[in-house]
Design an enzyme around this catalytic site. Structure first.
Site, PDB file in Angstrom:
ATOM      1  N   THR A 173     -12.829   0.886  -3.860  1.00 30.14           N
ATOM      2  CA  THR A 173     -12.185   1.287  -2.610  1.00 30.14           C
ATOM      3  C   THR A 173     -13.146   2.081  -1.734  1.00 30.14           C
ATOM      4  O   THR A 173     -14.300   2.290  -2.066  1.00 30.14           O
ATOM      5  CB  THR A 173     -10.911   2.100  -2.922  1.00 30.14           C
ATOM      6  OG1 THR A 173     -10.181   2.334  -1.713  1.00 30.14           O
ATOM      7  CG2 THR A 173     -11.243   3.423  -3.590  1.00 30.14           C
ATOM      8  N   ASP A 202       0.860  -1.186   0.000  1.00 31.24           N
ATOM      9  CA  ASP A 202       0.000   0.000   0.000  1.00 31.24           C
ATOM     10  C   ASP A 202       0.895   1.234   0.000  1.00 31.24           C
ATOM     11  O   ASP A 202       1.027   1.936   1.010  1.00 31.24           O
ATOM     12  CB  ASP A 202      -0.904  -0.029   1.234  1.00 31.24           C
ATOM     13  CG  ASP A 202      -2.041   0.984   1.152  1.00 31.24           C
ATOM     14  OD1 ASP A 202      -2.234   1.576   0.077  1.00 31.24           O
ATOM     15  OD2 ASP A 202      -2.729   1.172   2.159  1.00 31.24           O
ATOM     16  N   GLU A 231      -5.901   5.065  -9.321  1.00 37.64           N
ATOM     17  CA  GLU A 231      -7.187   5.613  -8.880  1.00 37.64           C
ATOM     18  C   GLU A 231      -7.741   6.693  -9.809  1.00 37.64           C
ATOM     19  O   GLU A 231      -7.012   7.564 -10.288  1.00 37.64           O
ATOM     20  CB  GLU A 231      -7.053   6.187  -7.460  1.00 37.64           C
ATOM     21  CG  GLU A 231      -8.365   6.588  -6.848  1.00 37.64           C
ATOM     22  CD  GLU A 231      -8.422   6.289  -5.360  1.00 37.64           C
ATOM     23  OE1 GLU A 231      -9.401   6.703  -4.724  1.00 37.64           O
ATOM     24  OE2 GLU A 231      -7.508   5.638  -4.824  1.00 37.64           O
ATOM     25  N   LYS A 273      -9.082   2.020  -9.829  1.00 40.26           N
ATOM     26  CA  LYS A 273      -9.560   2.154  -8.453  1.00 40.26           C
ATOM     27  C   LYS A 273     -10.625   3.244  -8.391  1.00 40.26           C
ATOM     28  O   LYS A 273     -10.387   4.392  -8.795  1.00 40.26           O
ATOM     29  CB  LYS A 273      -8.369   2.490  -7.558  1.00 40.26           C
ATOM     30  CG  LYS A 273      -8.536   2.166  -6.088  1.00 40.26           C
ATOM     31  CD  LYS A 273      -7.189   2.347  -5.387  1.00 40.26           C
ATOM     32  CE  LYS A 273      -7.290   2.068  -3.911  1.00 40.26           C
ATOM     33  NZ  LYS A 273      -6.012   2.363  -3.226  1.00 40.26           N
ATOM     34  N   PHE A 310     -12.175  -1.486   4.071  1.00 38.91           N
ATOM     35  CA  PHE A 310     -11.250  -0.850   4.991  1.00 38.91           C
ATOM     36  C   PHE A 310     -11.399  -1.417   6.399  1.00 38.91           C
ATOM     37  O   PHE A 310     -12.481  -1.793   6.816  1.00 38.91           O
ATOM     38  CB  PHE A 310     -11.466   0.663   4.994  1.00 38.91           C
ATOM     39  CG  PHE A 310     -10.821   1.374   3.832  1.00 38.91           C
ATOM     40  CD1 PHE A 310     -10.662   0.743   2.614  1.00 38.91           C
ATOM     41  CD2 PHE A 310     -10.376   2.672   3.958  1.00 38.91           C
ATOM     42  CE1 PHE A 310     -10.065   1.389   1.538  1.00 38.91           C
ATOM     43  CE2 PHE A 310      -9.774   3.335   2.896  1.00 38.91           C
ATOM     44  CZ  PHE A 310      -9.621   2.697   1.689  1.00 38.91           C
TER      45      PHE A 310
END
Length: 321
Positions: free
Chosen positions: A152, A16, A92, A128, A174
């Protein structure tokens, strides 16, 4: 074996970070980026040539120079990461498009075309997108075009199920941000391992998907400590920051697999979610509602900071001269 090595035998480990050196150090399967991580990377001297190349290219293209620069920086960073990882890199879409299905689709197509122009096949890229209703609908269209997606900012079972029903390649539920919310809301400092609300959320999603035969990959994300990671060992994928990868790498203890695809959920399979049902389930979950909105705001804030950095240091008249 240390705990990181043990974890890799149970779960696909993902970095990450946008930090190339950290990715080289821990040799993950995949890597994920977001506006916050790209902004951090852009402030490092080692990335200046990459950004200069992106800015020079953007000035030769039609359209908005800043937008073109931002797109190419994201793609070039992704290409550098793909030289190291054997699997996916997640890139993203602009968080400001989170409630615009058509604009999200167009941006995703644009990013994929830039990768393909550079000789990177689309099956190495995860686009993303935030797990809003609009984002999920965009991803559904993209998946039908062979553009694989990573949904996400996912905090809620309804978000996860809507993604699975849309045949999305991967979701990033998450963990740490859920923990943050509950610690503040309930006035506690911590929760014992498997009682961590974020761990419980991902466990529920994982077991539901496996029980009901969904192919969507579950990738736990946003960890606050290694206990959360250990409690989700066995999950399809886990995306982990360099600091926590290092902690696992230095821990020589024994890691016991926590999640198993054979563990059945007792939850009845949901009917196909409509937009109104999705929004109702999200509305009934104050944590998910607040954290989704906050996440989009924070990604947008870092995106604007990145744009300001590009404008002042790479696209100004002074820089051009």
């Amino acid at each position: 074996m240390n705990k990181l090595e043990q974890l890799k035998t149970m779960t696909s480990v993902v970095a990450d970070t946008g930090d190339i050196e950290a990715i080289k150090r821990y040799l993950p399967e995949d890597a994920t980026t977001n506006p916050s991580l790209v902004y951090k990377a852009a402030q490092l001297d080692q990335y200046r040539p990459l950004i200069n190349e992106s800015a020079a290219w953007a000035k030769t293209q039609s359209g908005d120079v800043l937008e073109n620069t931002l797109d190419m920086v994201s793609v070039k960073l992704g290409i550098e990461i793909l030289k190291i990882v054997p699997g996916y890199v997640s890139t993203e879409v602009d968080a400001r498009l989170s409630f615009d299905t058509i604009a999200t689709i167009n941006k995703a197509r644009r990013l994929i075309s830039l990768y393909e122009d550079a000789g990177i096949e689309r099956n190495r890229i995860l686009i993303k997108i935030a797990s809003t209703w609009e984002g999920i609908q965009a991803a559904k269209v993209l998946e039908e075009e062979g553009i694989t997606c990573n949904l996400t900012l996912l905090f809620n079972i309804a978000q996860a199920i809507a993604c699975a029903q849309s045949n999305i390649t991967l979701i990033s539920p998450f963990v740490g941000r859920i923990l943050d919310w509950y610690k503040k809301a309930e006035g506690v400092d911590s929760y014992p391992g498997m009682q961590d609300p974020g761990v419980m959320s991902v466990t529920r999603i994982y077991q539901y998907f496996k029980t009901h035969g969904y192919d969507t990959i579950v990738m736990g994300a946003s960890f606050r400590n290694t206990d959360e990671i250990e409690c989700l060992s066995g999950c399809d994928k886990l995306t982990i920051s360099p600091d926590l990868l290092n902690s696992l790498n230095e821990d020589s203890g024994t890691l016991t697999q926590a999640l198993n695809a054979n563990n059945q959920s007792n939850e009845t399979k949901w009917e196909e979610l409509t937009e109104s049902q999705f929004r109702w389930h999200l509305n009934q979950d104050p944590m998910a509602t607040e954290k989704l909105a906050e996440g989009i705001r924070n990604f947008t804030k870092d995106l604007i900071s990145l744009e300001q950095l590009l404008s002042s240091e790479y696209l100004s008249e002074k820089e051009s001269n």
